[in-house]
Scaffold this active site. Structure first.
Site, PDB file in Angstrom:
ATOM      1  N   LYS A 105      -8.013   5.372 -15.527  1.00 24.85           N
ATOM      2  CA  LYS A 105      -7.263   5.703 -16.752  1.00 24.85           C
ATOM      3  C   LYS A 105      -8.245   5.958 -17.898  1.00 24.85           C
ATOM      4  O   LYS A 105      -9.309   6.509 -17.663  1.00 24.85           O
ATOM      5  CB  LYS A 105      -6.251   4.592 -17.054  1.00 24.85           C
TER       6      LYS A 105
ATOM      7  N   HIS B 136       0.871  11.561 -12.601  1.00 25.91           N
ATOM      8  CA  HIS B 136       0.917  10.103 -12.779  1.00 25.91           C
ATOM      9  C   HIS B 136       2.032   9.760 -13.773  1.00 25.91           C
ATOM     10  O   HIS B 136       2.283  10.516 -14.713  1.00 25.91           O
ATOM     11  CB  HIS B 136      -0.440   9.596 -13.284  1.00 25.91           C
TER      12      HIS B 136
ATOM     13  N   GLU C 200       2.142   7.873 -16.224  1.00 27.48           N
ATOM     14  CA  GLU C 200       1.728   7.858 -17.648  1.00 27.48           C
ATOM     15  C   GLU C 200       1.647   9.281 -18.199  1.00 27.48           C
ATOM     16  O   GLU C 200       1.900   9.510 -19.380  1.00 27.48           O
ATOM     17  CB  GLU C 200       0.396   7.100 -17.786  1.00 27.48           C
TER      18      GLU C 200
ATOM     19  N   GLU D 281       4.449   5.264  -6.682  1.00 27.62           N
ATOM     20  CA  GLU D 281       4.127   4.293  -7.721  1.00 27.62           C
ATOM     21  C   GLU D 281       5.401   3.927  -8.487  1.00 27.62           C
ATOM     22  O   GLU D 281       5.768   4.636  -9.443  1.00 27.62           O
ATOM     23  CB  GLU D 281       3.095   4.872  -8.687  1.00 27.62           C
TER      24      GLU D 281
ATOM     25  N   GLY E  77       0.737  -1.835 -13.925  1.00 31.79           N
ATOM     26  CA  GLY E  77       0.137  -2.605 -15.014  1.00 31.79           C
ATOM     27  C   GLY E  77       0.962  -3.806 -15.443  1.00 31.79           C
ATOM     28  O   GLY E  77       0.697  -4.407 -16.485  1.00 31.79           O
TER      29      GLY E  77
ATOM     30  N   SER F  97       0.050  -2.476  -9.460  1.00 27.32           N
ATOM     31  CA  SER F  97      -0.453  -3.861  -9.406  1.00 27.32           C
ATOM     32  C   SER F  97      -1.036  -4.244  -8.046  1.00 27.32           C
ATOM     33  O   SER F  97      -0.854  -5.373  -7.584  1.00 27.32           O
ATOM     34  CB  SER F  97       0.636  -4.844  -9.839  1.00 27.32           C
TER      35      SER F  97
HETATM   36  P1  PGA Z   1      -2.128  -0.743 -11.822  1.00 24.06           P
HETATM   37  O1  PGA Z   1      -2.032   0.850 -12.004  1.00 24.06           O
HETATM   38  O2  PGA Z   1      -2.876  -0.990 -10.531  1.00 24.06           O
HETATM   39  O3  PGA Z   1      -2.888  -1.219 -13.025  1.00 24.06           O
HETATM   40  O4  PGA Z   1      -0.734  -1.266 -11.771  1.00 24.06           O
HETATM   41  C1  PGA Z   1      -1.774   1.697 -10.927  1.00 24.06           C
HETATM   42  C2  PGA Z   1      -1.723   3.129 -11.404  1.00 24.06           C
HETATM   43  O5  PGA Z   1      -1.240   3.377 -12.503  1.00 24.06           O
HETATM   44  O6  PGA Z   1      -2.174   4.062 -10.715  1.00 24.06           O
END
Ligand code: PGA
Length: 251
Positions: A11, A95, A97, A167, A173, A213
């Site tokens: 990220k 992704h 985000e 995901e 996160g 996570s």
């Molecule tokens: P995370 O993120 O392992 O911090 O949950 C995974 C991702 O966003 O690809």
């Protein structure tokens, strides 16, 4: 047997110097490992430093996003062609985000996917439901819709280098992880959509990663499932020891 793929998504973390430090600490920890494929996806500005630092190892490098045009007046964007030129082999697309904060749609992901494949990059296409969708019982519908639009007008042969990452947005996160069974259910839905788009043979060969996570403590349980072909790791990939523990799990 599908070879597992473990991807670090850094990220918006690390400068080029910090990225190079990571690689020098990480490489000795995974030196003898060739069971899986491992890819580091740092921020754009770190790509040359990471490509140089992993040179001669089995680690590959990817970007976290790209634009679908080759070049042009698109201020702030980076093309697949440019990523190839700095030594990237992979790119994360769609992704959550990107979707959540930058308005990326399934249609945009489809265009990016076509451009990445045409340029010889291996795309890692992310799909997954938000919490409200899961609670409303819409998980399957959402995943099917994301896949069907993202995979549109791409042939089975063209799709061969593609990887999909499931995901669940509520697990990213947050410290909450989907159970291996929940992930397997979602992976079966994705594989069924891939079969519709690309045919059964290609769908059977498609690698589907789990992300959300993933940590050293749960990586083995998740990846020992036959439907889970690897992991897309955010937070736990920022530290060389914890990412190495995920790569080396069970060995
Ligand atoms: P995370 O993120 O392992 O911090 O949950 C995974 C991702 O966003 O690809």
């Amino acid at each position: 047997m599908r070879k597992k793929l473990i991807v670090a998504n850094w990220k918006m973390y690390k400068t080029p110097e910090q990225a190079a430090h990571f690689v020098s600490a990480f490489l000795p920890l995974v030196q003898d490992h060739n069971r899986d494929e491992t890819v580091l996806c740092p921020p754009f500005v770190c790509l040359p430093a990471v490509v140089a630092a992993v040179h001669g190892s089995h680690i590959r490098v990817g970007a976290q996003n790209m634009y679908w045009e080759k070049e042009g007046a698109y201020t702030g964007e980076i093309s697949a062609h440019m990523l190839r030129a700095v030594g990237c082999s992979h790119v994360i697309l769609g992704h959550s985000e990107r979707r959540q904060y930058f308005g990326e749609t399934d249609d945009a992901v489809n265009r990016k996917l076509k451009s990445a494949l045409a340029s010889g990059l291996k795309p890692i296409v992310c799909v997954g439901e938000v919490l409200a969708e899961r609670e409303a019982g819409l998980t399957e519908q959402i995943i099917r819709q994301q896949c069907s639009v993202c995979f549109l007008d791409i042939s089975g042969a063209e799709a061969a280098p593609m990887v999909v990452a499931y995901e669940p947005v509520w697990a990213i996160g947050t410290g909450k992880t989907a159970t291996p069974e929940m992930a397997e259910d979602a992976h079966r839905i994705i594989r069924a959509e891939a079969a519709k788009a690309f045919g059964d043979e290609r769908a059977q060969a498609l690698r589907i990663l789990y992300g959300g996570s993933v940590k050293p403590e749960n990586a083995n349980a998740l990846m020992s499932k036959t439907e889970i072909d690897g992991a897309l790791v955010g937070g736990a990939s920022l530290d060389p020891k914890s990412f190495a523990a995920i790569v080396m799990r069970g060995s």
